[in-house]
Scaffold this motif. Structure first.
Motif, mmCIF file in Angstrom:
data_model
loop_
_atom_site.group_PDB
_atom_site.id
_atom_site.type_symbol
_atom_site.label_atom_id
_atom_site.label_comp_id
_atom_site.label_asym_id
_atom_site.label_seq_id
_atom_site.Cartn_x
_atom_site.Cartn_y
_atom_site.Cartn_z
ATOM 1 N N VAL A 1 6.119 -7.719 0.093
ATOM 2 C CA VAL A 1 5.649 -6.927 -1.042
ATOM 3 C C VAL A 1 6.013 -7.614 -2.361
ATOM 4 N N ALA A 2 7.258 -8.071 -2.467
ATOM 5 C CA ALA A 2 7.694 -8.698 -3.716
ATOM 6 C C ALA A 2 6.916 -9.982 -3.987
ATOM 7 N N LEU A 3 6.676 -10.772 -2.918
ATOM 8 C CA LEU A 3 5.933 -12.021 -3.081
ATOM 9 C C LEU A 3 4.521 -11.761 -3.585
ATOM 10 N N VAL A 4 3.881 -10.738 -3.015
ATOM 11 C CA VAL A 4 2.504 -10.444 -3.403
ATOM 12 C C VAL A 4 2.444 -9.870 -4.820
ATOM 13 N N VAL A 5 3.410 -9.024 -5.149
ATOM 14 C CA VAL A 5 3.313 -8.262 -6.397
ATOM 15 C C VAL A 5 3.878 -8.995 -7.610
ATOM 16 N N HIS A 6 4.881 -9.854 -7.428
ATOM 17 C CA HIS A 6 5.659 -10.277 -8.603
ATOM 18 C C HIS A 6 4.879 -11.079 -9.642
ATOM 19 N N GLY A 7 3.825 -11.788 -9.219
ATOM 20 C CA GLY A 7 3.130 -12.605 -10.208
ATOM 21 C C GLY A 7 1.871 -11.966 -10.767
ATOM 22 N N LEU A 8 1.584 -10.728 -10.342
ATOM 23 C CA LEU A 8 0.343 -10.097 -10.794
ATOM 24 C C LEU A 8 0.374 -9.860 -12.303
ATOM 25 N N PRO A 9 -0.680 -10.331 -13.011
ATOM 26 C CA PRO A 9 -0.680 -10.153 -14.465
ATOM 27 C C PRO A 9 -0.864 -8.691 -14.887
ATOM 28 N N ARG A 10 -1.587 -7.903 -14.086
ATOM 29 C CA ARG A 10 -1.803 -6.504 -14.472
ATOM 30 C C ARG A 10 -1.468 -5.561 -13.325
ATOM 31 N N PHE A 11 -1.169 -4.325 -13.661
ATOM 32 C CA PHE A 11 -0.920 -3.249 -12.686
ATOM 33 C C PHE A 11 0.313 -3.494 -11.821
ATOM 34 N N LYS A 12 1.125 -4.476 -12.173
ATOM 35 C CA LYS A 12 2.296 -4.762 -11.349
ATOM 36 C C LYS A 12 3.198 -3.524 -11.260
ATOM 37 N N GLY A 13 3.441 -2.907 -12.426
ATOM 38 C CA GLY A 13 4.291 -1.717 -12.462
ATOM 39 C C GLY A 13 3.724 -0.606 -11.607
ATOM 40 N N LEU A 14 2.405 -0.440 -11.693
ATOM 41 C CA LEU A 14 1.741 0.616 -10.933
ATOM 42 C C LEU A 14 1.921 0.393 -9.433
ATOM 43 N N PHE A 15 1.750 -0.860 -9.009
ATOM 44 C CA PHE A 15 1.945 -1.192 -7.595
ATOM 45 C C PHE A 15 3.380 -0.890 -7.167
ATOM 46 N N LEU A 16 4.335 -1.324 -7.994
ATOM 47 C CA LEU A 16 5.738 -1.120 -7.612
ATOM 48 C C LEU A 16 6.066 0.361 -7.494
ATOM 49 N N ILE A 17 5.508 1.156 -8.401
ATOM 50 C CA ILE A 17 5.705 2.610 -8.315
ATOM 51 C C ILE A 17 5.115 3.132 -7.001
ATOM 52 N N GLY A 18 3.917 2.649 -6.674
ATOM 53 C CA GLY A 18 3.264 3.071 -5.434
ATOM 54 C C GLY A 18 4.094 2.726 -4.211
ATOM 55 N N PHE A 19 4.602 1.508 -4.175
ATOM 56 C CA PHE A 19 5.420 1.082 -3.030
ATOM 57 C C PHE A 19 6.738 1.837 -2.948
ATOM 58 N N PHE A 20 7.167 2.386 -4.070
ATOM 59 C CA PHE A 20 8.446 3.105 -4.079
ATOM 60 C C PHE A 20 8.307 4.509 -3.484
ATOM 61 N N LEU A 21 7.070 5.034 -3.461
ATOM 62 C CA LEU A 21 6.870 6.427 -3.045
ATOM 63 C C LEU A 21 7.500 6.800 -1.695
ATOM 64 N N PRO A 22 7.434 5.938 -0.675
ATOM 65 C CA PRO A 22 8.060 6.320 0.596
ATOM 66 C C PRO A 22 9.550 6.641 0.468
ATOM 67 N N TYR A 23 10.202 6.078 -0.551
ATOM 68 C CA TYR A 23 11.625 6.357 -0.718
ATOM 69 C C TYR A 23 11.866 7.848 -0.958
ATOM 70 N N LEU A 24 10.839 8.547 -1.455
ATOM 71 C CA LEU A 24 10.995 9.971 -1.782
ATOM 72 C C LEU A 24 10.892 10.864 -0.549
ATOM 73 N N ALA A 25 10.466 10.299 0.568
ATOM 74 C CA ALA A 25 10.236 11.128 1.745
ATOM 75 C C ALA A 25 11.541 11.568 2.378
ATOM 76 N N SER A 26 11.592 12.825 2.761
ATOM 77 C CA SER A 26 12.714 13.296 3.565
ATOM 78 C C SER A 26 12.598 12.674 4.951
ATOM 79 N N GLY A 27 13.725 12.330 5.542
ATOM 80 C CA GLY A 27 13.714 11.779 6.896
ATOM 81 C C GLY A 27 13.092 12.751 7.886
ATOM 82 N N VAL A 28 13.225 14.049 7.589
ATOM 83 C CA VAL A 28 12.619 15.057 8.465
ATOM 84 C C VAL A 28 11.098 14.900 8.444
ATOM 85 N N VAL A 29 10.550 14.768 7.245
ATOM 86 C CA VAL A 29 9.095 14.664 7.101
ATOM 87 C C VAL A 29 8.577 13.386 7.748
ATOM 88 N N SER A 30 9.212 12.249 7.453
ATOM 89 C CA SER A 30 8.697 11.001 8.030
ATOM 90 C C SER A 30 8.812 11.031 9.555
#
Lengths: 276, 293
Positions: B89-118
């Motif tokens: 993920v970091a390799l693909v995302v780190h050099g993107l000129p645009r939307f990099k922040g948006l992608f990183l936010i998107g990839f972070f979303l699973p961190y919000l999941a409760s272990g029960v839900v996942s």
């Protein structure tokens, strides 16, 4: 050369998007199945027929004797998570201020004690902490869930590091003007710490919102259960009612995602600092 | 000498920690040692001192043996898995000129999941009549009981946890990539350094601090696995996913053997502490020997 670069960039965007799709697919699957017709839940990759049946089942109380335990559980989670997070932030700021900005004998000792405790395997504390809460008469209460999580060593650690980077001259100037330590915290330190505060708040709240083990052992009554524990118990080992299970999962997950997205920009900025 | 005036204020502001450290660290710590030499069952008013019997029993128990090995099995599976996925993920995302922040936010979303839900999602997704299993049966005649064999159950739990942490670690690694000065690559390109050499000689050494952080964090995670295992397997099948936390929870709050559970927890803490210490030293040595740190 320029055309080649542009093309490879397009490919990178496509790969990034596909990766993102894979990563959020479980969430999509959850949301779609929560609205899916019960005959299609877990039967189709993407359901085609939708209904609100799962949500109605939940809100009418489902198989539970008590009506609408989900709404009650949602507010339990909100109370516990908010209370706990607020306390962890307040204690974090206050203790970190002492460690970073006040000169006193024993400060180094406290710093080391906190570092030591941070790396200490906390599992050993589980049983006796339960007993302490019981002896304090807080078993099966909000305080029982909040108090053992009223201070976060991680929050203290993060704030201490951040406060150290704030030049002492600001504080000395304020002290010359007769400001008290409390005024310095509220008028000088905190306004300069917005980004880190967002990061600390989000991590603490997320962690508290999804806690299972502690909230499970310290609560007995049905009407004290947090949403996460209720979810775990109601759709536990034997399953059944997969539709409502997804609906309840959505109810647990969506608020925290909304909260996160609301602060996402500041979160990203704050992370820049914490990762340096 | 101004320092002296602050003593009172310093201790006053530090007092929340003192209070908390006393009630929720020192007292439970002492209590835990004491409990571990008793046979108390969490309810009965009477109990006996049994010396080191609990420890002997624990060291002979299959649940404790399992917890010891399962933790390392998780480490072997989960750590490379999550490092690889977050690196990608970091390799693909780190050099993107645009939307990099948006992608990183998107990839972070699973961190919000409760272990029960996942855990629920995975359980549903792999239930008997799910599209995946129907497909596998129909096309390949494969009838896989995903949670029924120790290895696949362990893999599943590792995947769920890796899913959760990938975006978080990718954030750390991305900022590691960004701290690498692009001019170094350009200079290396002029010197004729190829892709693989470039990775080993330039990227890895400069990424090492970020990589070290993610390694230590992910290794720490393996010692605290509970929710997913509790939800999916209860530690089974055949102790195949029986983590320390699972074992301690079962002993203390299902079997009500508070004394015995405290002994197990003590062993768990010592094992955790020593393991992390050794792994950390090893990683530091590895980095030093290669001249990365």
């Amino acid at each position: 050369m320029a055309g080649h670069k542009k093309k490879s960039l397009t490919i990178r965007y496509i790969i990034a998007f596909l990766l993102l799709l894979i990563m959020v697919f479980p969430y999509l699957y959850m949301v779609l199945n929560s609205f899916a017709d019960w005959s299609q839940v877990d039967r189709k990759l993407i359901p085609t027929s939708f209904t609100l049946h799962s949500y109605e089942w939940l809100l009418s109380g489902g198989q539970s004797a008590e009506p609408r335990p989900w709404i009650r559980a949602f507010f339990n989670s909100l109370i516990v998570s908010t209370g706990s997070t607020v306390l962890m932030m307040v204690t974090g700021v206050v203790v970190a201020y002492a460690l970073a900005k006040l000169q006193f004998r024993g400060r180094n000792f406290l710093n080391n004690a906190i570092l030591f405790q941070m790396f200490f395997p906390a599992i050993i504390l589980l049983v006796p902490t339960f007993l302490i809460i019981q002896r304090l008469g807080m078993y099966d209460s909000y305080w029982g869930m909040i108090l053992p999580k009223a201070l976060s060593l991680w929050a203290v650690f993060m704030y201490t590091n951040f406060f150290r980077a704030i030049p002492d001259t600001f504080i000395e100037a304020a002290k010359l003007d007769g400001a008290s330590d409390w005024q310095i915290i509220f008028r000088i330190i905190l306004p300069m710490s917005k980004s880190i505060t967002i990061v600390v708040f989000l991590f603490l709240f997320m962690e508290r919102w999804t806690e299972l083990l502690w909230d499970m052992i310290v609560v007995k009554s049905d009407n004290m259960l947090t949403l996460n524990v209720l979810l775990s118990q109601m759709f536990g080992p034997y399953g059944g009612y997969p539709g409502p299970m997804y609906a309840a999962s959505v109810i647990l997950t969506v608020p925290i995602i909304i909260l996160f997205l609301f602060f996402a920009k500041q979160f990203k900025e704050g992370m820049q600092f914490t990762l340096k | 000498m101004r320092a002296k005036n602050n003593n009172g204020m310093g201790w006053l502001f530090a007092s929340p920690y003192l209070l908390y450290g006393l009630i929720f660290f020192l007292i439970p710590l002492g209590w835990s040692f004491y409990l571990s030499i008793t046979d108390w069952n969490l309810i009965a008013p009477v109990f006996h001192h049994v010396g080191i019997d609990n420890f002997i029993k624990a060291l002979k128990s299959p649940g404790v043996h399992a917890a010891f090995f399962v933790t390392f099995k998780f480490m072997i599976v989960f750590v490379p898995m999550v490092i690889a996925s977050s690196l990608i993920v970091a390799l693909v995302v780190h050099g993107l000129p645009r939307f990099k922040g948006l992608f990183l936010i998107g990839f972070f979303l699973p961190y919000l999941a409760s272990g029960v839900v996942s855990s629920f999602i995975v359980k549903g997704f792999l239930s008997y009549n799910s599209p995946v299993n129907t497909f596998l049966r129909g096309q390949f005649g494969l009838d896989i009981n995903w949670l029924g064999t120790p290895l696949s159950a362990l893999l599943l739990v590792a995947v769920i946890i890796a899913w959760k942490f990938t975006g978080y670690y990718a954030l750390i690694l991305t900022s590691g990539f960004e701290s690498i000065n692009q001019e170094i690559y350009e200079a290396a390109a002029i010197d004729g350094v190829n892709g693989w050499q470039r990775f080993w000689k330039i990227t890895l050494p400069l990424l090492y601090p970020a990589l070290f952080t993610t390694l230590i964090l992910s290794i720490g995670v393996t010692f605290g696995i509970f929710t997913e295992v509790y939800q999916l397997t209860g530690g089974g099948p055949n102790f195949g996913t029986n983590t320390w936390q699972m074992e301690i929870y079962k002993q203390a709050f299902q079997n009500l053997s508070a004394g015995y559970a405290s002994a197990v927890a003590l062993i768990a803490s010592v094992v955790t502490f020593i393991s992390i210490f050794i792994i950390r030293k090893f990683l530091e040595m590895w980095g030093k020997r290669n001249g990365w740190t």
